[in-house]
Scaffold this active site. Structure first.
Site, mmCIF file in Angstrom:
data_model
loop_
_atom_site.group_PDB
_atom_site.id
_atom_site.type_symbol
_atom_site.label_atom_id
_atom_site.label_comp_id
_atom_site.label_asym_id
_atom_site.label_seq_id
_atom_site.Cartn_x
_atom_site.Cartn_y
_atom_site.Cartn_z
ATOM 1 N N HIS A 111 4.101 7.088 4.839
ATOM 2 C CA HIS A 111 2.929 7.760 5.412
ATOM 3 C C HIS A 111 2.193 6.978 6.499
ATOM 4 O O HIS A 111 1.523 7.565 7.332
ATOM 5 C CB HIS A 111 1.957 8.213 4.311
ATOM 6 C CG HIS A 111 1.010 7.152 3.832
ATOM 7 N ND1 HIS A 111 1.301 6.318 2.792
ATOM 8 C CD2 HIS A 111 -0.231 6.800 4.253
ATOM 9 C CE1 HIS A 111 0.296 5.495 2.586
ATOM 10 N NE2 HIS A 111 -0.657 5.757 3.463
ATOM 11 N N ASP A 165 -19.154 14.168 -27.022
ATOM 12 C CA ASP A 165 -17.755 14.150 -26.592
ATOM 13 C C ASP A 165 -17.377 12.868 -25.851
ATOM 14 O O ASP A 165 -16.478 12.847 -25.043
ATOM 15 C CB ASP A 165 -17.433 15.372 -25.724
ATOM 16 C CG ASP A 165 -18.257 15.394 -24.445
ATOM 17 O OD1 ASP A 165 -19.226 14.614 -24.336
ATOM 18 O OD2 ASP A 165 -17.930 16.187 -23.557
ATOM 19 N N HIS A 182 0.844 -1.200 0.000
ATOM 20 C CA HIS A 182 0.000 0.000 0.000
ATOM 21 C C HIS A 182 0.883 1.255 0.000
ATOM 22 O O HIS A 182 0.641 2.199 -0.754
ATOM 23 C CB HIS A 182 -0.933 -0.016 1.211
ATOM 24 C CG HIS A 182 -1.585 1.303 1.490
ATOM 25 N ND1 HIS A 182 -2.465 1.904 0.611
ATOM 26 C CD2 HIS A 182 -1.464 2.151 2.549
ATOM 27 C CE1 HIS A 182 -2.857 3.064 1.124
ATOM 28 N NE2 HIS A 182 -2.263 3.247 2.286
ATOM 29 N N GLU A 200 1.788 5.755 12.246
ATOM 30 C CA GLU A 200 0.514 5.278 12.788
ATOM 31 C C GLU A 200 0.544 3.781 13.100
ATOM 32 O O GLU A 200 0.047 3.361 14.127
ATOM 33 C CB GLU A 200 -0.583 5.574 11.733
ATOM 34 C CG GLU A 200 -1.958 5.081 12.086
ATOM 35 C CD GLU A 200 -2.751 6.111 12.865
ATOM 36 O OE1 GLU A 200 -2.137 7.099 13.322
ATOM 37 O OE2 GLU A 200 -3.959 5.912 13.014
ATOM 38 N N ASP A 201 1.142 3.002 12.222
ATOM 39 C CA ASP A 201 0.940 1.548 12.274
ATOM 40 C C ASP A 201 2.151 0.711 12.653
ATOM 41 O O ASP A 201 2.069 -0.508 12.656
ATOM 42 C CB ASP A 201 0.441 1.047 10.906
ATOM 43 C CG ASP A 201 -0.892 1.680 10.521
ATOM 44 O OD1 ASP A 201 -1.616 2.080 11.443
ATOM 45 O OD2 ASP A 201 -1.194 1.774 9.326
ATOM 46 N N ASP A 210 -2.946 8.149 -1.363
ATOM 47 C CA ASP A 210 -3.299 7.120 -0.380
ATOM 48 C C ASP A 210 -4.747 6.667 -0.607
ATOM 49 O O ASP A 210 -5.047 5.486 -0.684
ATOM 50 C CB ASP A 210 -3.106 7.739 1.020
ATOM 51 C CG ASP A 210 -3.694 6.912 2.144
ATOM 52 O OD1 ASP A 210 -3.363 5.720 2.238
ATOM 53 O OD2 ASP A 210 -4.470 7.477 2.945
HETATM 54 MN MN MN Z 1 -2.536 4.717 3.972
#
Ligand code: MN
Length: 502
Positions: free
Chosen positions: A77, A266, A53, A81-82, A145
């Site tokens: 990123h 279009d 990811h 957090e993880d 993300d």
């Molecule tokens: Mn993420």
């Protein structure tokens, strides 16, 4: 099931734009391995390594032309957090800028984007999102993300799919649009569409794929003819290609025309890319001399750009075989900006000096679209400034136009936009003057606070009122911050005075 191919460092480096320096490749390489190690052992719902990811996010950022530090922050990123890794470690290894971005993305992820059906409140939600991002690059990382999360949404439970798709359609796609990143906007819309309205999604997909082959054949032929004509006329055609309309915007169009595909001109278009603005107009002349244009379908978005800065000339012609065809003509730079928006300036930063953004902004001002879209103008001005400085990264791309704003929630999840240091009394008057007049206390995030409390960004404010109280306290004038509260209080006090003297 066929095994998906993992994204490797090579894939990201290959996607880099603008002749990457060794320095840029180095920071990306270091971030890649750092994040891979940090996420080791973690899995996504799809069964993929969690790191994939992060890698996908980094790759999207590379594809839209972001700089090395932003791509590094994209790779990192979710680390804060993880994983066990701390911001201090990131700071030591990658410096303050990358750390600031990683921290920004983490904080942004914590905002609850509670839904509302009122466009006014959704708009405030978008504003709050931008205000809390504090840096445009943080917003762009968040978009990348989200794009990858949408691409892998099928692995989540249905309930979650709906909520996330809805949030994407209401908040993320419009933000991508305003930043002018058309490529991400369309993908976000199409993916959300699939989960929000599967029936119509399949219907439109069906209508479009049925006619696809035949249309492709025609467009290819039209491209050959147009190219020949343009070159005969002395135009240097940098690129000419067919562009397919995204599923969601096809659907929006189809709805307007009773789902009749034959009334949409279009659905496929030919896009002509030329070097200079003058070439665009010359090319338009050549196209019109050869093929009759349809009345009322010539749109000059070069002279009159769309509010998000989009520039191009569109015309619909009776093309080869007399069939109706849309032709879009633009310069290389306009093309790049239409696809990558604010990110595009890295690719063309060296040419920025020649552009007259100030004229462009002035023109928009005259059309008075800018009151509402002030911050788009601000972005343009930044682009201008940055173009004149360092092309490598957007230093100082702070979202300062919200600097003096805070956003607070009502218990229903609606958002109230307030000036800094605003109090529960301001909040109450922003809801309704009667709520303001009868406020006796307030709670911030469930805790009792005085009425002159300074509300913090993102707090949920509950106003406590008393039906017997109708007259505001004159002392409130000493601390309220909004003119709305001030004038309402004064008006109410005056009314009360008149009542007494009568
Ligand atoms: Mn993420």
């Amino acid at each position: 099931m066929e095994a998906k191919k993992n994204i490797e460092l090579e894939d990201i480096l290959k996607a880099l734009k603008n002749h990457p320096s060794e320095k840029r490749k180095k920071i990306i390489t270091e971030a890649f391995y750092f994040a891979q190690k940090a996420h080791a052992g973690q899995k996504r719902m799809s069964g993929d390594d969690y790191f994939q990811h992060a890698a996908a996010t980094g790759k999207i950022l590379a594809e839209i032309g972001m700089g090395g530090k932003t791509i590094a922050a994209g790779l990192l990123h979710d680390v804060d957090e993880d994983t066990e890794v701390t911001l201090d470690e990131i700071q030591q290894k990658f410096g303050p800028e990358v750390t600031f971005m990683v921290d920004g993305v983490t904080k942004l992820g914590k905002i609850k984007l509670r839904g509302s059906h009122e466009e006014y409140f959704i708009e405030n939600l978008r504003k709050m999102f931008l205000a809390m991002a504090a840096d445009i690059r943080v917003v762009i990382i968040k978009l990348a993300d989200r794009l990858h999360n949408m691409q892998t949404l099928e692995y989540l439970p249905v309930e979650k799919q709906k909520r996330i798709a809805n949030e994407t359609m209401e908040i993320f796609a419009p933000i991508a649009n305003r930043l002018g990143i058309g490529e991400i906007k369309s993908q976000l819309q199409d993916l959300s569409f699939k989960y929000l309205d599967n029936e119509n999604y399949n219907l439109v997909k069906d209508i479009i794929t049925k006619s696809y082959k035949e249309r492709k054949k025609y467009v290819d032929e039209a491209i050959r003819e147009l190219k020949k004509e343009l070159e005969k006329g002395g135009i240097h055609v940098i690129n000419i290609h067919g562009r397919a309309k995204s599923l969601f915007s096809s659907y929006e169009k189809l709805k307007k025309y009773d789902m009749n595909i034959n009334r949409i001109y279009d659905l496929s278009a030919v896009r002509v890319i030329v070097p200079q603005i003058a070439d665009c107009y010359e090319a338009l002349g050549i196209v019109h001399r050869k093929y009759r244009p349809m009345v009322g379908r010539i749109k000059d978005y070069i002279s009159l750009p769309k509010p998000n800065g989009y520039q191009s000339i569109h015309t619909t012609i009776f093309g080869p075989e007399g069939r109706i065809l849309e032709v879009q003509i633009r310069t290389t730079q306009m093309h790049s900006e239409a696809e990558f928006g604010i990110a595009a300036h890295w690719i063309y930063s060296d040419k920025m000096k020649k552009r007259t953004w100030k004229d462009f902004i002035f023109k928009q001002k005259k059309e008075s679209v800018l009151k509402e879209l002030k911050w788009v103008k601000q972005l343009r001005e930044w682009q201008n400034e940055i173009g004149l400085n360092d092309g490598e990264f957007m230093e100082g791309l702070r979202i300062d136009f919200f600097k003096n704003h805070i956003f607070a929630f009502t218990p229903m999840g609606d958002i109230i936009d307030l000036p800094e240091e605003a109090t529960p009394v301001d909040f109450a008057y922003a809801i309704h003057s009667e709520v303001g007049n009868s406020i006796v206390g307030a709670k911030a995030d469930g805790k009792m606070v005085p009425v002159d409390f300074q509300i913090q960004n993102g707090q949920m404010i509950e106003v406590l009122t008393c039906k017997k109280r109708h007259v505001p306290n004159p002392d409130w004038l000493k601390f309220v911050k909004t003119s709305m509260a001030k004038s309402s209080i004064r008006r109410e006090l005056r009314k009360n005075e008149e009542k007494k003297t009568r």
